[in-house]
Design a protein around this motif. Structure first.
Motif, PDB file in Angstrom:
ATOM      1  N   ARG A  28      19.574  25.021  53.350  1.00  0.00           N
ATOM      2  CA  ARG A  28      18.473  24.053  53.219  1.00  0.00           C
ATOM      3  C   ARG A  28      18.608  22.881  54.192  1.00  0.00           C
ATOM      4  N   LEU A  29      19.826  22.682  54.735  1.00  0.00           N
ATOM      5  CA  LEU A  29      20.043  21.586  55.674  1.00  0.00           C
ATOM      6  C   LEU A  29      19.938  22.019  57.124  1.00  0.00           C
ATOM      7  N   TYR A  30      19.521  23.257  57.360  1.00  0.00           N
ATOM      8  CA  TYR A  30      19.533  23.790  58.723  1.00  0.00           C
ATOM      9  C   TYR A  30      18.680  22.958  59.681  1.00  0.00           C
ATOM     10  N   LYS A  31      17.540  22.472  59.209  1.00  0.00           N
ATOM     11  CA  LYS A  31      16.644  21.695  60.083  1.00  0.00           C
ATOM     12  C   LYS A  31      16.998  20.209  60.096  1.00  0.00           C
ATOM     13  N   ASN A  32      17.912  19.802  59.226  1.00  0.00           N
ATOM     14  CA  ASN A  32      18.216  18.372  59.108  1.00  0.00           C
ATOM     15  C   ASN A  32      19.404  17.928  59.954  1.00  0.00           C
ATOM     16  N   ILE A  33      20.181  18.853  60.465  1.00  0.00           N
ATOM     17  CA  ILE A  33      21.361  18.471  61.243  1.00  0.00           C
ATOM     18  C   ILE A  33      21.176  18.863  62.701  1.00  0.00           C
ATOM     19  N   SER A  34      21.914  18.180  63.571  1.00  0.00           N
ATOM     20  CA  SER A  34      21.789  18.429  65.003  1.00  0.00           C
ATOM     21  C   SER A  34      23.104  18.117  65.696  1.00  0.00           C
ATOM     22  N   ILE A  35      23.244  18.593  66.920  1.00  0.00           N
ATOM     23  CA  ILE A  35      24.442  18.315  67.718  1.00  0.00           C
ATOM     24  C   ILE A  35      24.551  16.814  67.985  1.00  0.00           C
ATOM     25  N   GLY A  36      25.740  16.264  67.792  1.00  0.00           N
ATOM     26  CA  GLY A  36      25.966  14.838  67.998  1.00  0.00           C
ATOM     27  C   GLY A  36      25.745  13.989  66.764  1.00  0.00           C
ATOM     28  N   MET A  37      25.284  14.584  65.675  1.00  0.00           N
ATOM     29  CA  MET A  37      25.010  13.842  64.439  1.00  0.00           C
ATOM     30  C   MET A  37      26.312  13.308  63.839  1.00  0.00           C
ATOM     31  N   PRO A  38      26.374  12.008  63.482  1.00  0.00           N
ATOM     32  CA  PRO A  38      27.603  11.458  62.897  1.00  0.00           C
ATOM     33  C   PRO A  38      27.782  11.898  61.449  1.00  0.00           C
ATOM     34  N   VAL A  39      29.001  12.149  61.045  1.00  0.00           N
ATOM     35  CA  VAL A  39      29.342  12.517  59.676  1.00  0.00           C
ATOM     36  C   VAL A  39      30.601  11.756  59.272  1.00  0.00           C
ATOM     37  N   SER A  40      30.845  11.677  57.976  1.00  0.00           N
ATOM     38  CA  SER A  40      32.054  11.035  57.457  1.00  0.00           C
ATOM     39  C   SER A  40      33.057  12.112  57.072  1.00  0.00           C
ATOM     40  N   VAL A  41      34.328  11.848  57.383  1.00  0.00           N
ATOM     41  CA  VAL A  41      35.398  12.810  57.114  1.00  0.00           C
ATOM     42  C   VAL A  41      36.469  12.123  56.271  1.00  0.00           C
ATOM     43  N   LEU A  42      36.819  12.734  55.137  1.00  0.00           N
ATOM     44  CA  LEU A  42      37.875  12.212  54.265  1.00  0.00           C
ATOM     45  C   LEU A  42      39.017  13.217  54.231  1.00  0.00           C
ATOM     46  N   VAL A  43      40.174  12.796  54.749  1.00  0.00           N
ATOM     47  CA  VAL A  43      41.384  13.626  54.687  1.00  0.00           C
ATOM     48  C   VAL A  43      42.120  13.253  53.407  1.00  0.00           C
ATOM     49  N   LEU A  44      42.200  14.195  52.472  1.00  0.00           N
ATOM     50  CA  LEU A  44      42.705  13.883  51.142  1.00  0.00           C
ATOM     51  C   LEU A  44      44.175  13.486  51.153  1.00  0.00           C
ATOM     52  N   SER A  45      44.977  14.071  52.037  1.00  0.00           N
ATOM     53  CA  SER A  45      46.411  13.777  52.037  1.00  0.00           C
ATOM     54  C   SER A  45      46.698  12.331  52.416  1.00  0.00           C
ATOM     55  N   THR A  46      45.842  11.737  53.258  1.00  0.00           N
ATOM     56  CA  THR A  46      46.025  10.345  53.670  1.00  0.00           C
ATOM     57  C   THR A  46      45.023   9.404  53.013  1.00  0.00           C
ATOM     58  N   ASN A  47      44.032   9.989  52.321  1.00  0.00           N
ATOM     59  CA  ASN A  47      42.969   9.204  51.668  1.00  0.00           C
ATOM     60  C   ASN A  47      42.315   8.249  52.666  1.00  0.00           C
ATOM     61  N   ASP A  48      42.097   8.744  53.871  1.00  0.00           N
ATOM     62  CA  ASP A  48      41.559   7.925  54.956  1.00  0.00           C
ATOM     63  C   ASP A  48      40.187   8.451  55.351  1.00  0.00           C
ATOM     64  N   MET A  49      39.177   7.575  55.298  1.00  0.00           N
ATOM     65  CA  MET A  49      37.816   7.955  55.679  1.00  0.00           C
ATOM     66  C   MET A  49      37.562   7.557  57.124  1.00  0.00           C
ATOM     67  N   LYS A  50      37.168   8.530  57.948  1.00  0.00           N
ATOM     68  CA  LYS A  50      36.890   8.283  59.356  1.00  0.00           C
ATOM     69  C   LYS A  50      35.557   8.909  59.737  1.00  0.00           C
ATOM     70  N   GLN A  51      35.111   8.591  60.951  1.00  0.00           N
ATOM     71  CA  GLN A  51      33.860   9.119  61.459  1.00  0.00           C
ATOM     72  C   GLN A  51      34.107  10.293  62.401  1.00  0.00           C
ATOM     73  N   GLY A  52      33.245  11.289  62.299  1.00  0.00           N
ATOM     74  CA  GLY A  52      33.274  12.431  63.202  1.00  0.00           C
ATOM     75  C   GLY A  52      31.857  12.712  63.676  1.00  0.00           C
ATOM     76  N   ARG A  53      31.711  13.766  64.458  1.00  0.00           N
ATOM     77  CA  ARG A  53      30.366  14.147  64.911  1.00  0.00           C
ATOM     78  C   ARG A  53      30.282  15.661  65.023  1.00  0.00           C
ATOM     79  N   ILE A  54      29.076  16.158  64.831  1.00  0.00           N
ATOM     80  CA  ILE A  54      28.848  17.601  64.892  1.00  0.00           C
ATOM     81  C   ILE A  54      28.788  18.026  66.356  1.00  0.00           C
ATOM     82  N   THR A  55      29.601  19.018  66.713  1.00  0.00           N
ATOM     83  CA  THR A  55      29.646  19.481  68.107  1.00  0.00           C
ATOM     84  C   THR A  55      29.129  20.910  68.282  1.00  0.00           C
TER      85      THR A  55
END
Length: 368
Positions: free
Chosen positions: A231-258
């Motif tokens: 359902r999200l196929y039309k809503n995302i695009s290359i370069g779109m920013p996303v949030s990434v949470l690594v559970l082992s470090t409990n650190d929230m960082k920014q990533g992007r769709i490539t």
């Protein structure tokens, strides 16, 4: 008998006296503990981002299996698993005795070719001078045509020898460079700055072309492969920013769709997406959650420090219009940094304690 009746009469009189002084229901006010040093705020709905949550495994963007390009005995391994290396650092050394001999021979061949070239150059110069002299004599009819033809042929041969010796120098130089390159193959170097993750060979082992020696990964960039609902196929695009949470470090960082896979899996009704994350001290194999923005919604958010955990229950200390404190159970939703979504248990205009919750007492009253 008379004593018994007298005793019963006295008890009855005392009972009636007690009933006479009984306080009517509703007139007693419970004694409440006064609470001070707390901060009370009014709850209000606010607009927040809605995220689609999925998960994946962290992988290095570049993972290299380092192999040998020639055959030889591994003389020394300089690095070990877990070592950080820079681009161009020597990782291990292969026996170079055979290549060193070939390099010496190539250098000698190059010098010999240069000497031959110098000789042919002088011969050509001499032949050219002789040719010009005999050409002048031929014009003056001093020598015969046959004599002139011999000199002319010698000049042509000298020119050919000069070109051959020049080409021989180029071949010898190329051979010398080739042996130098092969000698460089005996020093295995890091192709980029990264981390050694595996060692596949020991010192004294014979290395052959294509044989894995070490495995290293680029620590500057990591990728996460995730599956996303169709359902999200039309809503995302290359370069779109996303949030990434690594559970082992409990650190929230920014990533992007490539990268977005163009096809949807008919079994799971999902498609694959690759997220690139930079500048985070990650490791391959870690579990991470990825949050893709979908839109906005209105919801109630409370500070994380306002939530009080009692066993398996979660709640907040609410305060009514009379200042009475009560512990109210809530159902929480997603986390938004330092605030948490409340799905039920609170409504707009409710008042809760957000600071000094450790001083709050269920049934207490706030100091006015």
């Amino acid at each position: 008998m008379r004593k018994t009746l007298s005793l019963l009469f006295i008890v009855t009189i005392l009972f009636c006296s007690a009933c006479k002084d009984k306080i009517k229901p509703g007139n007693v006010q419970p004694e409440r503990k006064e609470v001070s040093g707390v901060l009370i705020t009014t709850v209000a709905s606010s607009a927040v981002d809605v995220f689609y949550e999925t998960s994946g495994t962290v992988e290095a963007k570049n993972i290299s299996t380092i192999s040998s390009r020639l055959m030889g005995t591994v003389m020394k391994i300089i690095v070990k698993e877990g070592d950080k290396v820079n681009r161009g650092d020597i990782l291990l050394i292969i026996d170079d005795s055979d290549v060193a001999q070939k390099m010496t021979a190539a250098e000698a061949g190059y010098k010999e070719a240069q000497k031959a070239f110098e000789i042919s150059k002088k011969n050509r110069s001499l032949a050219d001078i002789t040719y010009r002299r005999y050409a002048k004599l031929r014009e003056e009819q001093v020598i015969s045509q046959q004599e002139f033809d011999q000199i002319e042929t010698q000049k042509k041969i000298a020119d050919i020898e000069y070109e051959r010796s020049q080409q021989a120098v180029e071949r010898a130089k190329a051979m010398q460079e080739e042996t130098r390159v092969y000698h460089g193959f005996t020093r295995i170097k890091a192709p980029y700055t990264g981390l050694i993750t595996a060692k596949k060979i020991d010192e004294g082992t014979m290395a052959v072309p294509g044989m894995p020696l070490l495995v290293m990964e680029d620590t500057s960039q990591y990728k996460i492969r995730i599956s996303v609902d169709e359902r999200l196929y039309k809503n995302i695009s290359i370069g779109m920013p996303v949030s990434v949470l690594v559970l082992s470090t409990n650190d929230m960082k920014q990533g992007r769709i490539t990268r977005i896979t163009p096809a949807v899996d008919p079994t799971t009704r999902t498609f694959n997406v690759e997220v690139l994350v930079k500048g985070i001290p990650l490791r391959s194999g870690l579990y991470a959650k990825v949050f893709i923005p979908e839109g906005k919604k209105k919801t109630i958010l409370v500070p994380n420090k306002a939530i009080v955990q009692k066993g398996q229950l979660r709640g907040v200390y609410s305060v009514n219009d009379k200042g009475v404190i009560s512990y109210s159970l809530i159902k929480t939703g997603k986390f938004y940094g330092e605030r948490t979504e409340v799905l039920s248990g609170l409504k707009d205009d409710d008042r809760i304690i957000v600071e000094g919750v450790e001083k709050a007492v269920d049934g207490g009253i706030t100091k006015q």
